[in-house]
Motif scaffolding. Structure first.
Motif, PDB file in Angstrom:
ATOM      1  N   PHE A   1      15.684  37.340 -41.115  1.00 32.73           N
ATOM      2  CA  PHE A   1      14.840  38.315 -42.015  1.00 32.73           C
ATOM      3  C   PHE A   1      14.233  38.360 -42.938  1.00 32.73           C
ATOM      4  O   PHE A   1      14.139  39.305 -43.425  1.00 32.73           O
TER       5      PHE A   1
ATOM      6  N   ASN B   1      11.283  41.173 -43.734  1.00 34.37           N
ATOM      7  CA  ASN B   1      11.996  41.929 -44.392  1.00 34.37           C
ATOM      8  C   ASN B   1      12.443  42.179 -46.357  1.00 34.37           C
ATOM      9  O   ASN B   1      13.033  41.308 -46.884  1.00 34.37           O
TER      10      ASN B   1
ATOM     11  N   ASN C   1      12.505  43.702 -48.434  1.00 33.97           N
ATOM     12  CA  ASN C   1      13.154  44.334 -48.885  1.00 33.97           C
ATOM     13  C   ASN C   1      14.571  43.151 -49.512  1.00 33.97           C
ATOM     14  O   ASN C   1      15.939  43.096 -50.034  1.00 33.97           O
ATOM     15  N   MET C   2      15.285  42.740 -48.087  1.00 34.25           N
ATOM     16  CA  MET C   2      16.324  42.006 -47.930  1.00 34.25           C
ATOM     17  C   MET C   2      15.925  40.622 -48.328  1.00 34.25           C
ATOM     18  O   MET C   2      17.452  39.942 -49.462  1.00 34.25           O
TER      19      MET C   2
ATOM     20  N   GLN D   1      17.072  41.302 -51.908  1.00 32.57           N
ATOM     21  CA  GLN D   1      18.294  41.464 -52.311  1.00 32.57           C
ATOM     22  C   GLN D   1      19.516  40.089 -51.906  1.00 32.57           C
ATOM     23  O   GLN D   1      20.668  40.644 -52.555  1.00 32.57           O
ATOM     24  N   ASN D   2      18.874  39.186 -51.070  1.00 28.36           N
ATOM     25  CA  ASN D   2      19.424  38.076 -50.755  1.00 28.36           C
ATOM     26  C   ASN D   2      18.589  37.275 -51.606  1.00 28.36           C
ATOM     27  O   ASN D   2      19.865  35.816 -51.378  1.00 28.36           O
TER      28      ASN D   2
ATOM     29  N   GLY E   1      15.946  41.998 -39.360  1.00 25.09           N
ATOM     30  CA  GLY E   1      16.882  42.385 -40.393  1.00 25.09           C
ATOM     31  C   GLY E   1      17.576  42.635 -39.232  1.00 25.09           C
ATOM     32  O   GLY E   1      18.838  43.578 -39.498  1.00 25.09           O
TER      33      GLY E   1
ATOM     34  N   HIS F   1      21.386  42.321 -38.135  1.00 23.75           N
ATOM     35  CA  HIS F   1      22.167  42.147 -38.602  1.00 23.75           C
ATOM     36  C   HIS F   1      22.500  43.897 -39.306  1.00 23.75           C
ATOM     37  O   HIS F   1      24.299  44.034 -39.595  1.00 23.75           O
ATOM     38  N   GLU F   2      21.833  44.939 -38.966  1.00 26.79           N
ATOM     39  CA  GLU F   2      22.057  46.180 -38.948  1.00 26.79           C
ATOM     40  C   GLU F   2      22.984  46.371 -38.197  1.00 26.79           C
ATOM     41  O   GLU F   2      23.468  47.246 -38.327  1.00 26.79           O
TER      42      GLU F   2
ATOM     43  N   SER G   1      15.938  32.269 -41.892  1.00 29.41           N
ATOM     44  CA  SER G   1      17.412  32.461 -42.511  1.00 29.41           C
ATOM     45  C   SER G   1      18.414  31.512 -41.951  1.00 29.41           C
ATOM     46  O   SER G   1      18.177  31.490 -41.081  1.00 29.41           O
TER      47      SER G   1
END
Length: 508
Positions: free
Chosen positions: A220, A223, A225-226, A229-230, A251, A254-255, A436
């Protein structure tokens, strides 16, 4: 009468075909993603005579691995033996566990690490050489390893991926569907029974039924945003973070997996690089490339060195993101320009694309004197000149009194040169997203598991989507990215084939 007899035989033949073909199709597996892990899984399935539909949203195969250095961490190879390198699974296991240790988290997955160090020769090296992949003779020592294990493939990423793709493309059991984006998983009760996808050329929605699905969609790291967030709690988020993951590493896998109950693990384990250089082909200025020069020093906005420069990302990345603006300049002279590297690029491409490219002018500066270079890069002249002079003096003395870099060990960057030959160069670097190392939870058969640790029937995951099977923990030994992708792809392909064979042998 003879004609009627012939017709009856034709009808009987068609009836037999119509009865046997669906049985074969009922065993079809859909693999999502034509990167190295997806290709590997498809190859394994095809060896067991199982039909495979391989969906890829790009117009071509390869993913991130295609533009990589194509180097793999492998234990116990002929190249190591020929170079007199004494390695063993026991030594490698200790290196993996020590380098990836996390005092506040689980660290590396011991079971997968043990499998990797025990089987990398057979699962990776032997398999690749049988397919026609060729390794260079020299094995390179990379940070975190007590012995050299970094095996470079001749032809880099393309030299690694092309033979695998060629064998898959030529196999009658594998069919490729490009420019098609997997959107969601289909379910029959709690069992995964296919993939719903969008054909990108016209937006048509198509369902691909399957007896099992292997997700090989990558990480991810494209991305943001991901990524945010992580982001690891102990590190500040950079002011300017370049995207260095694959174009489609956003991602989606993942989704899709989370939507059917998959558990996510260690999403904060991100392996991002401090060596991000703006990509001249990206007009938006968001994407970057991994670049480096072993013969440079790094200075921050104040014109000062701030650490021992190296390719040990575990040490350098945290220091870079803590610098003002989360950026620095790599400083070197004309002698060192020839060893400036960009992952996946040839030297001629670097000269034209980096040093003779007007698009790169904000990030690549030069000057006939150190003072002129300071002015071009916007660095404080007095502090910068003092830094370069001090560096040259320490090289003469053979000791880095500030950060202990010079003569530290046998690695290239421990024996750097002076910065004395004009023109002088300054290249601005930023943090770069890359890999990742956390993702979809799975067991030792690559079956995706839920929050209770139970496998989700019919669903498998491989490669970076799984956080590379957790073999790295918090920090990645270079070369384990491609290695873990191959290993999980092979394991998943065999496991899915075995499960289908077991189902076939059970009575209805």
């Amino acid at each position: 009468m003879k004609r009627l007899h012939t017709i009856l035989w034709i009808v009987l033949f068609l009836l037999v075909c119509c009865r046997t073909a669906p049985a074969d199709e009922n065993r079809r597996v859909v693999v999502v993603g034509a990167g190295i892990s997806g290709l590997t899984a498809a190859w394994e399935l095809a060896q067991k005579d199982i039909p495979v539909t391989l969906l890829e949203m790009s117009p071509h195969y390869g993913g991130t691995g295609l533009t990589s250095e194509g180097a793999i961490c492998i234990i116990g190879t002929p190249e190591q033996e020929q170079s007199g390198i004494k390695d063993s699974p026991q030594i490698a296991f200790e290196d993996f566990m020590k380098y990836g240790r996390d005092d506040h988290g689980p660290g590396p997955n011991k079971e997968w690490v043990q499998y990797y160090v025990d089987e990398s020769r057979r699962e990776i090296y032997d398999w690749l050489t049988q397919l026609g992949v060729r390794f260079e003779e020299k094995v390179i020592l990379m940070p975190g390893n007590t012995v050299p294990r970094w095996h470079k493939v001749a032809g880099k990423g393309r030299g690694l991926l092309e033979p695998i793709y060629k064998h898959c493309k030529e196999h009658k059991k594998i069919s490729f569907v490009f420019r098609t984006k997997a959107v969601s998983l289909l379910r029959d009760g709690n069992r995964i029974c296919g993939v719903r996808a969008e054909r990108l050329k016209d937006g048509a929605w198509i369902d691909y039924p399957a007896s099992a699905v292997v997700l090989a969609t990558g990480g991810f790291q494209s991305n943001l945003n991901m990524v945010r967030q992580n982001w690891p709690a102990e590190l500040p988020f950079p002011d300017h973070l370049l995207i260095g993951g694959g174009l489609n590493a956003v991602g989606t896998g993942h989704e899709m997996a989370a939507a059917v109950g998959a558990h996510m693990v260690n999403m904060q384990y991100q392996w991002n690089y401090p060596t991000g250089l703006a990509n001249p082909s990206d007009s938006g200025g968001r994407r970057g490339m991994n670049a480096y020069s072993d013969k440079s020093i790094w200075v921050n906005k104040m014109g000062r060195r701030f650490m021992s420069e190296s390719r040990d990302t575990k040490l350098t990345f945290p220091e870079v993101v803590r610098q003002p603006g989360g950026t620095y300049w790599a400083i070197f002279d004309s002698n060192a320009r020839d060893v400036f590297r960009v992952s996946g690029w040839r030297p001629s491409q670097i000269t034209q694309g980096i040093f003779h490219n007007q698009v790169m002018s904000p990030y690549v500066k030069s000057g006939l004197t150190i003072s002129e270079l300071a002015q071009a890069a916007g660095l404080p002249p007095e502090a910068f000149i003092q830094t370069v002079n001090r560096w040259n003096q320490m090289v003469t003395e053979g000791k880095d009194a500030d950060f202990g870099r010079i003569g530290r060990d046998q690695l290239t960057w421990s024996h750097p040169p002076k910065i004395v030959q004009p023109p002088f160069y300054a290249v601005q670097f930023f943090p770069l997203t890359r890999k990742s190392m956390g993702g979809v939870a799975m067991d030792r058969s690559c079956r995706v598991t839920d929050s209770s640790g139970r496998p989700i029937p019919g669903l498998y995951a491989v490669g970076e989507l799984t956080g590379l099977a957790g073999v790295n923990g918090k920090a990645s030994l270079e070369g384990t990215f491609l290695g873990a992708c191959i290993m999980t792809g092979r394991v998943a392909g065999r496991a899915a084939a075995a499960a289908l064979a077991d189902q076939k042998n059970k009575p209805d």
